[in-house]
Structure formats: structure tokens, C-alpha cells
Design a protein around this motif. Structure first.
Motif, mmCIF file in Angstrom:
data_model
loop_
_atom_site.group_PDB
_atom_site.id
_atom_site.type_symbol
_atom_site.label_atom_id
_atom_site.label_comp_id
_atom_site.label_asym_id
_atom_site.label_seq_id
_atom_site.Cartn_x
_atom_site.Cartn_y
_atom_site.Cartn_z
ATOM 1 N N SER A 149 -102.183 44.947 15.689
ATOM 2 C CA SER A 149 -101.240 45.446 16.688
ATOM 3 C C SER A 149 -100.048 46.135 16.038
ATOM 4 N N SER A 177 -96.693 49.815 19.302
ATOM 5 C CA SER A 177 -97.779 49.512 20.231
ATOM 6 C C SER A 177 -97.297 48.677 21.404
ATOM 7 N N TYR A 178 -96.363 47.768 21.112
ATOM 8 C CA TYR A 178 -95.876 46.886 22.178
ATOM 9 C C TYR A 178 -95.091 47.683 23.207
ATOM 10 N N VAL A 181 -97.584 49.589 25.216
ATOM 11 C CA VAL A 181 -98.324 48.722 26.124
ATOM 12 C C VAL A 181 -97.502 48.400 27.369
ATOM 13 N N TYR A 185 -98.904 51.334 29.768
ATOM 14 C CA TYR A 185 -100.026 50.575 30.318
ATOM 15 C C TYR A 185 -99.590 49.526 31.330
ATOM 16 N N THR A 359 -108.935 53.469 24.997
ATOM 17 C CA THR A 359 -107.720 52.799 24.545
ATOM 18 C C THR A 359 -107.766 52.527 23.052
ATOM 19 N N TYR A 363 -103.356 49.016 20.637
ATOM 20 C CA TYR A 363 -102.740 48.682 21.929
ATOM 21 C C TYR A 363 -103.423 47.470 22.547
#
Lengths: 397, 361
Positions: A149, A177-178, A181, A185, A359, A363
Motif C-alpha cells: 500500500s 494510496s490512502y 482511496v 474511491y 484498480t 489502492y
């Protein structure tokens, strides 16, 4: 000193060291370093020799100095038999052998001269071995998840099994990535849904379970024994058997794609165990306390709220924790009942991202960490309640 | 304060008849002890008075008011449990104030009443502690304090001292007696310990298998037991029983057989007995006389000597249960010695073959 004991000691401890080194070597190979020769036989024999030296030194030397010397000896030996390896490999070997010699530092000739010491040794190492092996099996995937991640797409394509974390680019880049996300997302929303569903399940379950468990534990009514023993029957049916009939029913009732629908199913699946755990605990509360309450002029509701509930807090919190974990991690029902992204729970959202195929993996892994972390924190913090609550229920249940 | 009347009360647990037609009158401000072996129904009677157990038939009245269907809180009683039953999550103060808070008393009154009770029981310094921080004796005091604060008409004690160690039990026994004097309340006390019963009670009720075996003052029960059961239950060590037979009978006295070796003339016992009838002689260990030249009736061998300091118990061989004799603390009788035994005919108790004392027949 018995020959049998010495033999067992040398053999088992060297085997343990050997298995530790093996795990390390596997990890090292995954990092892309090519090991031309594993040198298993040399390591095993040298391990036996070092264990024997450890025994000979006994407690004549300061124990900390002893384990450092032995670990150093082992690392130097390993350095010479395996050529051209990076320095972090040898540091790893040194730390592992330090851990190992620390565990055997207390065995000396005195200990081995006792009759039962070989059995004791055997079980000590069995425990150690179990702990190391299982923590490796459990922690390694989690570590992989975490590391992945923190990576970028390019790095992942380059070497997907690289374990290192690159701190040089700063925290925002690391946690990129966080951010994505949560921003792109919609994980904030899923997290909220999961929280609402889980807390809702906990509250509804407790509202039903506390009076039910109290009734089963204390009151006399027709069919009480049958009820208290058959509470757990629901678990005879696998969820997959229930999910299809429930799907048709929920479709007709319009409960699909709704939090209410999930709450109903989750409560139904967690309630039996909640009742079972609570009734065991309620039974362990002395009846005289309630009678004292009655004499003091308290009514039934007052007895439950002012005497039983405060005393059952450990059990209730462990039940709440258990139910929360079940509801938070639940996947099958949420997969079946939720198909609109605006009602997704976290586990369902991860699956949605995964099936989406487009994806990027980092992520997905960031999402997995987001799912796992809250439950992990809660569990570590409340673990003592969970354990005490579970045993209290089981002993008297 | 309150008097209690129990009238022909019956209680069944399933098909077991536990309390059989029990009737009792408990006087106001008296200290009544219900005593008996385990399973005799003494706790059940107490719980029926408290309202924790339903009554199958008969009535219980407090101050002439039938309370059969009243919930415990309206009966104006307080109960002290064997296991103390303190609320573990509350401080001593809250434990004692719990009942008053439910009655919605004012804060000042609660405080005043709790302090008053704490002072009587000398637990003022523990008020902020939790029960688990107290010793057994202190806990029992708090349990009693919880009863006192509510100023009930009747105090019910369910074996309150049996969880304490021997020394503390004696101390609490004295304090309970003192407390009864201070509070002038009606107290009903259940125990299986006859020493507690003898020392505390104005009235003892001996229960045996759900019926009242005898009721009376402690000394009355000691001196004039109605039957074998009461004779054996009251007094420590237990009363000795000797199987015997009527040998001859005149209008003034009867002659009975002693162990087949001696004869004893006792004052006339009953019109209804005939020569040859089987009877039982009961004689307490403290009333047997050893090695007296006069009136010694038979000889027996000592097989156990228990020295207690203040006295010595000798166990003598006899058919059936051994014969126990109490003698001086510094006696030099040893195991294996043969001693002569006798007793004063006026000190013995005579029971017919159904175990009923002749004084009543």
C-alpha cells in the motif's frame, strides 16, 4: 548430566535455529538475492557446536555477554560460508541468532542433569517454534499488504516482492494510496456505512440479548431448558444455505441494498452467541445479590439496570466487541444483498475494487489496511475483556 | 416494633413437602433463633417471611396484617445473607444507602441514617471503600448496616456468621447480641450452630424435617427437651443415649436397667408404661460422674481422650454410639483405662420408644 538430555538439547535447539535461518533465507530470496548454496548441513552442525559451547560456559560468564559472543560467532561463520551477500543480510542473521541464544541462555549443566529436563526442553522449543511459525504465517501477509500500500505503480511493476519501504520521498507520497482511496474511491463513505452497520448490530443485539440471556439464566418458564440448549442450533446451517432464500425474501420486501436489511441479518446471526455468552455470565452472578436488591425494594427493571448490568460490564463489553468484529468483517451477506455502491460496506467495497480489475494493487491494499486497522486497534485494546468474558461464560455456561 | 404470626404454613418444592403445617408466634422485640440440621427448612421459613419464597398454604402476618401477597419491600423487613450479598460495584456508603435511595429519601436523611448505622457498627472509616477491599468481618458489618439504615420492623438473619472464622464468629456474636439490645427490634436468626442459638436467643425454635420440634427459651430446651432430637441437638458435646428397659414400677418410682449391669431408680415417669417396656435414657456428658464411690453404675474402657484445656472429653466404649463424658481439664485418665461411671437420677432424661420425653406424656 545425562547423555540423552544433552543430545536432545543440542539437536532440538540446533533444529530451532536452523528453522529460523530458513525463514530468513526464504525472505531473502524473495528480495531478489540469489543464494547459490544454502549450506544447510554446515549451519546445522555449527549450530550444534555453538549450543554445546553455550552449555559449557553455563553461567560462568555474564549472560548478556555470552549471548552476544555466541551470536557474533554464528554471524561471522555464516558470513564466511556464504559469500557476496549484502550487509543487511548478515545483520539479520545476527539478530536472529541473538534471539535464539537469548532463549537458550539459561540452560546449563545443572538444568540438564535433572530427570525431566529433556521433556521440558522439548515443550519449551515446541512452544517457541509454534509462536514463531504462526506469527510468521499471520504477520507476513499483513506486512505485505502494508508494504504494497506504500508503493507506487511503477515500483510495483518493477519488483512486486520488494519488502522495503521507501521513506525518502516524505509522508504525503508514502500515504498517497490512502488519500486516493478516500478521495477517489469513496472509502470515507464505506467506512461510515460499515461503522453504522456494525454499531447498529451491536446495539440491537445487546437490546435483545440482555433480557433474553437474563430470562434464560434466571427465570423459570415453559421450555427454558430446550431454549437454552437450542440457542446455538442456528449455527448448524451454513450461511450459504440461508443466503439464497433470504435473497428472494429481501428482494420482495425491498430490503436489498439497505442498511436495515443488513442489520436484520447480522443481528440474527450474532444474537445466539451473544445470548449464550451472556447467560453464562449472568448465571455466575450470585442470586443473593438480586434478592438483596428485592429486599431493598428494587423492582425487576431496577435489578437488571442497577445490579446485573454494572456487574456484567466485562461480559457485555466482550459480547459487544465480538458482535462488532463479526459485523465489521462480514462479507457473504453484504456481497449478496448490496449491489449499489452507495450502500457498500468496507469489505464489499474491497471486493468491488478487486473485481473491477482496473484498480491498481496498491489502492486495493490501502483499502485492506483501512478495513483491518480499526478492528486490530479495538481488538488489541479490548483483548483482555474479550478473553475474560469468553471464559467467564464458558466455565459456568 | 412488630410481632410475627405464622399460621399453618406449608411449602412444597415440586413434590417435596419442605415445610409441614408450621405455626409460630414470634413476640415483638424478641430475638428468635431458628435452628436445625441442614435441609430442615429453617432458611425456607425465613425466606417466606421475607417474601422471597411463595407460601403454598397458611398465612404469615406481621403486626396482625397478613403479608402473604405483599412484595418484600412492603413488608418492612431487612435481611442479612450468609454470603453478605453486598453490591460489589458500589462503595460501602452506596451499599448502605441503596434501599433509602429507592425509597426516595432526601439526601440529608440518607447521609444521617447511614452515618448513624456506621457509627453503631464502627465502620465509619470504610464508607468510601468497595466491598472487595474489606475483610470478612467488615463485610458482614456492612451487610448488617445495610439492614439497619432502613429501620425495618423485622430483621432477618440467614446464617450470617457461618462464613467467618471461629474467633471472628464469637466476636460478631457478642456484637449481634449488643445490637439487639440497642435497636430493640424483632430479630429472626437462622443458624445450624447450636452455640449461636443458645447464646443469642430469647426463644429457640428447633426444626426437624419441616416441623417444629420444640420451641422455648434456651435453658428450657436444655433442661427439658421434648424429644430425642432436641435432646441430641441442643448441647455440646451431644447428649448420650442409653437403651434401657423398665424393670419394675411402683406408684412412686420406676426401676430401669443400665447397660445390663446396673439398676437405677428414677422418680415415677408415667402411668402408661409397663414392666419390660423399652425406653431410652438421655444423659449429658457434663452430668456423668466418674469414679465416684457412691452410685457408680457400670464400668467402661476409655478409647479416646480429647483434652481441651478447660475440660476433657472421654470417649467410652458402649454398644452403638460411644459414651462421651466431660471431666476436669487436668485429669490423668489415659486411653485404655477402665473407669466407673454414675449419674444423678434427677439429671437424666427419659424418652419412650418413639423418642418422646416422658415429661409430657
Amino acid at each position: 548430566m545425562k547423555i540423552k538430555n544433552i543430545f536432545t538439547y543440542c539437536f532440538i535447539s540446533s533444529l530451532f535455529l536452523f528453522s529460523l535461518i530458513c525463514i530468513w533465507k526464504i525472505l531473502v530470496t524473495l528480495q531478489g538475492i540469489e543464494l547459490t548454496n544454502f549450506n544447510f548441513n554446515k549451519i546445522f552442525i555449527f549450530g550444534i557446536i555453538l549450543c554445546a559451547i553455550n552449555l559449557l560456559i553455563g553461567k560462568k560468564l555474564n549472560l548478556n555477554i555470552k549471548i552476544t559472543i555466541l551470536a557474533l560467532l554464528f554471524s561471522i561463520f555464516d558470513y564466511f560460508i556464504s559469500i557476496n551477500l549484502p550487509i543487511w543480510y548478515s545483520i539479520g542473521i545476527f539478530l536472529i541468532s541473538l534471539f535464539f541464544f537469548n532463549n537458550i541462555k539459561n540452560y546449563d549443566r545443572n538444568f540438564l542433569s535433572k530427570n525431566h529436563s529433556s521433556q521440558k526442553l522439548f515443550f519449551n522449543f515446541l512452544t517457541l517454534f509454534g509462536i514463531t511459525l504462526f506469527s510468521f504465517v499471520i504477520l507476513f501477509p499483513f506486512y505485505m499488504m502494508l508494504v504494497t500500500s506504500f508503493k507506487t505503480q511503477a515500483l510495483l511493476l518493477l519488483n512486486p516482492l520488494d519488502f522495503s519501504i521507501n521513506f525518502t520521498k516524505g509522508l504525503p507520497e508514502l500515504f498517497k494510496s490512502y488519500f486516493i482511496v478516500f478521495k477517489d474511491y469513496n472509502f470515507g463513505r464505506y467506512m461510515l456505512t460499515s461503522t453504522i452497520v456494525s454499531l447498529g448490530t451491536v446495539i440491537i443485539t445487546l437490546i435483545f440479548a440482555i433480557p433474553a440471556a437474563y430470562a434464560v439464566a434466571r427465570l423459570n418458564f415453559f421450555g427454558k431448558n430446550f431454549l437454552s440448549t437450542s440457542i446455538l442450533i442456528i449455527y448448524l446451517f451454513p450461511a450459504i444455505v440461508l443466503v439464497i432464500p433470504l435473497y428472494t425474501i429481501f428482494s420482495q420486501l425491498g430490503l436489498r441494498n439497505s442498511i436495515q436489511g443488513l442489520l436484520i441479518v447480522y443481528t440474527a446471526t450474532t444474537l445466539p452467541v451473544a445470548i449464550y455468552m451472556l447467560q453464562g455470565y449472568f448465571k455466575s452472578i450470585p442470586k443473593e445479590l438480586e434478592e438483596a436488591g428485592i429486599i431493598d425494594g428494587q423492582n425487576w427493571l431496577g435489578i437488571i439496570f442497577k445490579i446485573i448490568l454494572p456487574l456484567s460490564l466485562p461480559a457485555i463489553s466482550s459480547v459487544a466487541l465480538y458482535v462488532f468484529m463479526i459485523a465489521w468483517n462480514e462479507f457473504l451477506f453484504s456481497l449478496m444483498f448490496l449491489d449499489r455502491p452507495n450502500t457498500f460496506t468496507l469489505s464489499r467495497a474491497i471486493q468491488f475494487l478487486n473485481v473491477g480489475a482496473e484498480t491498481p494493487r496498491q489502492y486495493l491494499m490501502a483499502g485492506s489496511v483501512v478495513v483491518t486497522l480499526p478492528i486490530l486497534i479495538i481488538f488489541v485494546y479490548f483483548e483482555k475483556y474479550l478473553v475474560s468474558g469468553l471464559t467467564a461464560g464458558s466455565v459456568k455456561g | 416494633m412488630a410481632s410475627i404470626k405464622i399460621d399453618k404454613v406449608n411449602k412444597y418444592f415440586g413434590s417435596t413437602h419442605v415445610i409441614k403445617d408450621v405455626s409460630l408466634d414470634i413476640k415483638s422485640e424478641s430475638f428468635t433463633v431458628l435452628v436445625g440440621p441442614s435441609g430442615c427448612g429453617k432458611s425456607t421459613i425465613l425466606r417466606m417471611i421475607a417474601g422471597l419464597e411463595e407460601i403454598n398454604s397458611g398465612t404469615i402476618s406481621i403486626d396482625d396484617k397478613v403479608v402473604n401477597d405483599l412484595p418484600p419491600k412492603e413488608r418492612n423487613i431487612a435481611m442479612v445473607f450468609q454470603s453478605y450479598a453486598l453490591y460489589p460495584h458500589m462503595t460501602v456508603f452506596d451499599n448502605m444507602a441503596f434501599g433509602l435511595k429507592i425509597e426516595k429519601k432526601s439526601k440529608e436523611e440518607i447521609e444521617q441514617r447511614v452515618m448513624e448505622a456506621a457509627k453503631i457498627l464502627q465502620i465509619e472509616e470504610y464508607l468510601e471503600r468497595k466491598p472487595k477491599q474489606l475483610s470478612g468481618g467488615q463485610r458482614q458489618r456492612v451487610a448488617i448496616g445495610r439492614a439497619i439504615t432502613r429501620k425495618p420492623k423485622v430483621f432477618l438473619f440467614d446464617e450470617p456468621l457461618s462464613n467467618l472464622d471461629a474467633a471472628l464468629r464469637v466476636q460478631m456474636r457478642v456484637e449481634l447480641a449488643k445490637l439487639h439490645d440497642q435497636l430493640n427490634a424483632t430479630m429472626i436468626y437462622v443458624t445450624h450452630d447450636q452455640t449461636e442459638a443458645m447464646t443469642l436467643a430469647n426463644d429457640i425454635v428447633v426444626l426437624d424435617q419441616g416441623i417444629v420440634s420444640q420451641k422455648g427459651s434456651p435453658m428450657n430446651l436444655y433442661n427439658k427437651p421434648d424429644n430425642l432430637f432436641v435432646g441430641g441437638f441442643i448441647g455440646s458435646p451431644k447428649m448420650n443415649f442409653i437403651d434401657s428397659k423398665i424393670l419394675s414400677k411402683t406408684s412412686k418410682s420406676s426401676e430401669v436397667d443400665i447397660m445390663g449391669t446396673g439398676k437405677l431408680s428414677v422418680p415415677k415417669i408415667s402411668e402408661n408404661i409397663k414392666e419390660g417396656d423399652n425406653i431410652k435414657i438421655g444423659i449429658r456428658p457434663e452430668h456423668l460422674i466418674l469414679n465416684a464411690n457412691t452410685d457408680s453404675l457400670w464400668e467402661s474402657k476409655v478409647f479416646v481422650v480429647e483434652k481441651l484445656g478447660s475440660g476433657t472429653y472421654l470417649y467410652l466404649e458402649k454398644e452403638g454410639d460411644p459414651l462421651v463424658v466431660q471431666t476436669d481439664g487436668d485429669t490423668n485418665i489415659k486411653v485404655g483405662d477402665t473407669v466407673k461411671i454414675g449419674f444423678d437420677p434427677f439429671r437424666c432424661h427419659l424418652f419412650d420408644n418413639k423418642g418422646i420425653s416422658f415429661k409430657n406424656s
